[in-house]
Design a protein around this motif. Structure first.
Motif, PDB file in Angstrom:
ATOM      1  N   PHE A  36       0.816  -1.208   0.000  1.00  0.00           N
ATOM      2  CA  PHE A  36       0.000   0.000   0.000  1.00  0.00           C
ATOM      3  C   PHE A  36       0.858   1.269   0.000  1.00  0.00           C
ATOM      4  N   TYR A  37       0.288   2.335  -0.495  1.00  0.00           N
ATOM      5  CA  TYR A  37       0.934   3.640  -0.412  1.00  0.00           C
ATOM      6  C   TYR A  37      -0.142   4.709  -0.204  1.00  0.00           C
ATOM      7  N   PHE A  38       0.284   5.817   0.380  1.00  0.00           N
ATOM      8  CA  PHE A  38      -0.638   6.922   0.628  1.00  0.00           C
ATOM      9  C   PHE A  38      -0.654   7.845  -0.590  1.00  0.00           C
ATOM     10  N   PRO A  39      -1.806   8.035  -1.205  1.00  0.00           N
ATOM     11  CA  PRO A  39      -1.878   8.915  -2.382  1.00  0.00           C
ATOM     12  C   PRO A  39      -1.695  10.381  -1.988  1.00  0.00           C
ATOM     13  N   ASP A  40      -1.250  11.178  -2.933  1.00  0.00           N
ATOM     14  CA  ASP A  40      -1.130  12.616  -2.692  1.00  0.00           C
ATOM     15  C   ASP A  40      -2.520  13.216  -2.489  1.00  0.00           C
ATOM     16  N   PHE A  63     -16.977   2.208  14.190  1.00  0.00           N
ATOM     17  CA  PHE A  63     -15.586   1.949  13.838  1.00  0.00           C
ATOM     18  C   PHE A  63     -14.829   3.275  13.689  1.00  0.00           C
ATOM     19  N   ASP A  64     -13.542   3.246  13.998  1.00  0.00           N
ATOM     20  CA  ASP A  64     -12.667   4.402  13.793  1.00  0.00           C
ATOM     21  C   ASP A  64     -11.940   4.244  12.463  1.00  0.00           C
ATOM     22  N   HIS A  65     -11.921   5.307  11.666  1.00  0.00           N
ATOM     23  CA  HIS A  65     -11.233   5.253  10.376  1.00  0.00           C
ATOM     24  C   HIS A  65      -9.742   5.416  10.603  1.00  0.00           C
ATOM     25  N   GLY A  66      -8.976   4.381  10.202  1.00  0.00           N
ATOM     26  CA  GLY A  66      -7.541   4.419  10.415  1.00  0.00           C
ATOM     27  C   GLY A  66      -6.803   5.196   9.352  1.00  0.00           C
ATOM     28  N   CYS A  67      -6.997   4.821   8.089  1.00  0.00           N
ATOM     29  CA  CYS A  67      -6.320   5.516   7.005  1.00  0.00           C
ATOM     30  C   CYS A  67      -6.922   5.092   5.669  1.00  0.00           C
ATOM     31  N   LEU A  68      -6.550   5.830   4.641  1.00  0.00           N
ATOM     32  CA  LEU A  68      -6.948   5.541   3.263  1.00  0.00           C
ATOM     33  C   LEU A  68      -5.672   5.279   2.473  1.00  0.00           C
ATOM     34  N   CYS A  69      -5.601   4.169   1.781  1.00  0.00           N
ATOM     35  CA  CYS A  69      -4.427   3.810   0.994  1.00  0.00           C
ATOM     36  C   CYS A  69      -4.847   3.350  -0.395  1.00  0.00           C
ATOM     37  N   ASP A  82      -9.781   1.348   2.521  1.00  0.00           N
ATOM     38  CA  ASP A  82     -10.055   2.101   3.746  1.00  0.00           C
ATOM     39  C   ASP A  82      -9.894   1.155   4.924  1.00  0.00           C
ATOM     40  N   PHE A  83      -9.034   1.539   5.877  1.00  0.00           N
ATOM     41  CA  PHE A  83      -8.800   0.743   7.073  1.00  0.00           C
ATOM     42  C   PHE A  83      -9.636   1.294   8.226  1.00  0.00           C
ATOM     43  N   TRP A  84     -10.297   0.372   8.925  1.00  0.00           N
ATOM     44  CA  TRP A  84     -11.125   0.733  10.073  1.00  0.00           C
ATOM     45  C   TRP A  84     -10.754  -0.155  11.256  1.00  0.00           C
ATOM     46  N   THR A  85     -10.927   0.365  12.467  1.00  0.00           N
ATOM     47  CA  THR A  85     -10.702  -0.430  13.667  1.00  0.00           C
ATOM     48  C   THR A  85     -11.835  -0.191  14.658  1.00  0.00           C
ATOM     49  N   CYS A  89      -9.810  -1.741  19.603  1.00  0.00           N
ATOM     50  CA  CYS A  89      -8.712  -2.296  18.794  1.00  0.00           C
ATOM     51  C   CYS A  89      -8.728  -3.828  18.736  1.00  0.00           C
ATOM     52  N   SER A  90      -9.885  -4.418  18.958  1.00  0.00           N
ATOM     53  CA  SER A  90      -9.976  -5.875  18.884  1.00  0.00           C
ATOM     54  C   SER A  90     -10.074  -6.372  17.450  1.00  0.00           C
ATOM     55  N   THR A  91     -10.564  -5.521  16.549  1.00  0.00           N
ATOM     56  CA  THR A  91     -10.788  -5.947  15.171  1.00  0.00           C
ATOM     57  C   THR A  91     -10.347  -4.870  14.186  1.00  0.00           C
ATOM     58  N   ILE A  92      -9.656  -5.298  13.159  1.00  0.00           N
ATOM     59  CA  ILE A  92      -9.307  -4.442  12.026  1.00  0.00           C
ATOM     60  C   ILE A  92     -10.213  -4.815  10.861  1.00  0.00           C
ATOM     61  N   ALA A  93     -10.770  -3.811  10.198  1.00  0.00           N
ATOM     62  CA  ALA A  93     -11.594  -4.047   9.016  1.00  0.00           C
ATOM     63  C   ALA A  93     -10.976  -3.321   7.828  1.00  0.00           C
ATOM     64  N   THR A  94     -11.028  -3.957   6.662  1.00  0.00           N
ATOM     65  CA  THR A  94     -10.603  -3.296   5.430  1.00  0.00           C
ATOM     66  C   THR A  94     -11.759  -3.300   4.443  1.00  0.00           C
ATOM     67  N   VAL A  95     -11.937  -2.168   3.799  1.00  0.00           N
ATOM     68  CA  VAL A  95     -12.951  -2.013   2.752  1.00  0.00           C
ATOM     69  C   VAL A  95     -12.220  -1.608   1.484  1.00  0.00           C
TER      70      VAL A  95
END
Length: 232
Positions: A36-40, A63-69, A82-85, A89-95
């Protein structure tokens, strides 16, 4: 009789072509532990409709939004993650959503660690399969975010949860990917392509195992589960 034989031949050719394609991709494609990389700013891929809906459900469920990659820098990949937790912090979700080689791609994953070292993953993505043994994967195709999360939570009732690190929970996701790669190499199903051991590729044994598990074993298990003959 001739029509029957022609039909069998056509099915055989189709299955053979599918086999060659999947094994060939496994042998050719490089797999990165951190792809993954962070877009400009302003260059983010817009979420596809399914991802927009899933992200909205994640927010509504707390859920808390962690980051967008973005996934991969090659032209063939145009996939947003999109990463969510969960707050604890028991579960990480990716969309994820986008295209790979102009083929639509979308998926939702949930990951939770157990204190006994297991990783439980629940997803609606059929084509992906972990053969390393690190992740215990349960696939529910066509399930949306909330329904899939309920399936994942039901599995957590049987384990003692080990939370991800609160200051950087997404790092736990990469740690899972690293363990998967290390196990594949340990079992002679793959090999690393760099000294840092961050990029790997399936060998023929691993490619064949991936094909048979993902295309035969797992679909059979899903079919038996839909009939109520197996759990998970």
């Amino acid at each position: 009789m001739d029509d029957f034989l022609l039909t069998l031949a056509a099915i055989g050719i189709l299955l053979g072509g599918f086999f060659i394609m999947i094994v060939g991709v496994c042998l050719w494609e490089k797999q990165s532990i951190q792809p993954f990389y962070f877009p400009d700013p302003g260059q983010e891929y817009p979420p596809v409709h399914a991802a927009t809906k899933a992200n909205s459900e994640a927010f509504r469920l707390g859920f808390d939004h962690g980051c967008l990659c973005h996934f991969g820098k090659a032209q063939m990949y145009k996939v947003r993650f999109d990463f969510w937790t969960t707050p604890d912090c028991s579960t990480i979700a990716t969309v994820s959503g986008g295209t790979i080689l102009n083929i639509p791609n979308k998926a939702i994953w949930f990951f939770t660690k157990s204190t006994d070292g297991r990783v439980l993953a629940t997803t609606n993505e059929i084509g992906s399969q972990d053969i390393s043994g690190v992740v215990e994967q349960s696939t529910w195709s066509n399930y949306e975010f909330e329904a899939l999360y309920q399936k994942h939570q039901a599995r957590l009732e049987e384990i003692a949860i080990e939370p991800f690190e609160a200051d950087n929970p997404v790092a736990g996701y990469f740690e899972i990917r690293k363990k998967q790669a290390e196990q594949l190499v340990k079992h002679s199903d793959a090999y690393f392509l760099d000294e840092e051991e961050l990029v790997w590729r399936y060998n023929l044994k691993g490619a064949l195992k991936f094909y048979f598990i993902s295309q035969w074993v797992r679909p059979l298990k899903r079919g038996l589960r839909s009939l109520g003959l197996v759990k998970g």
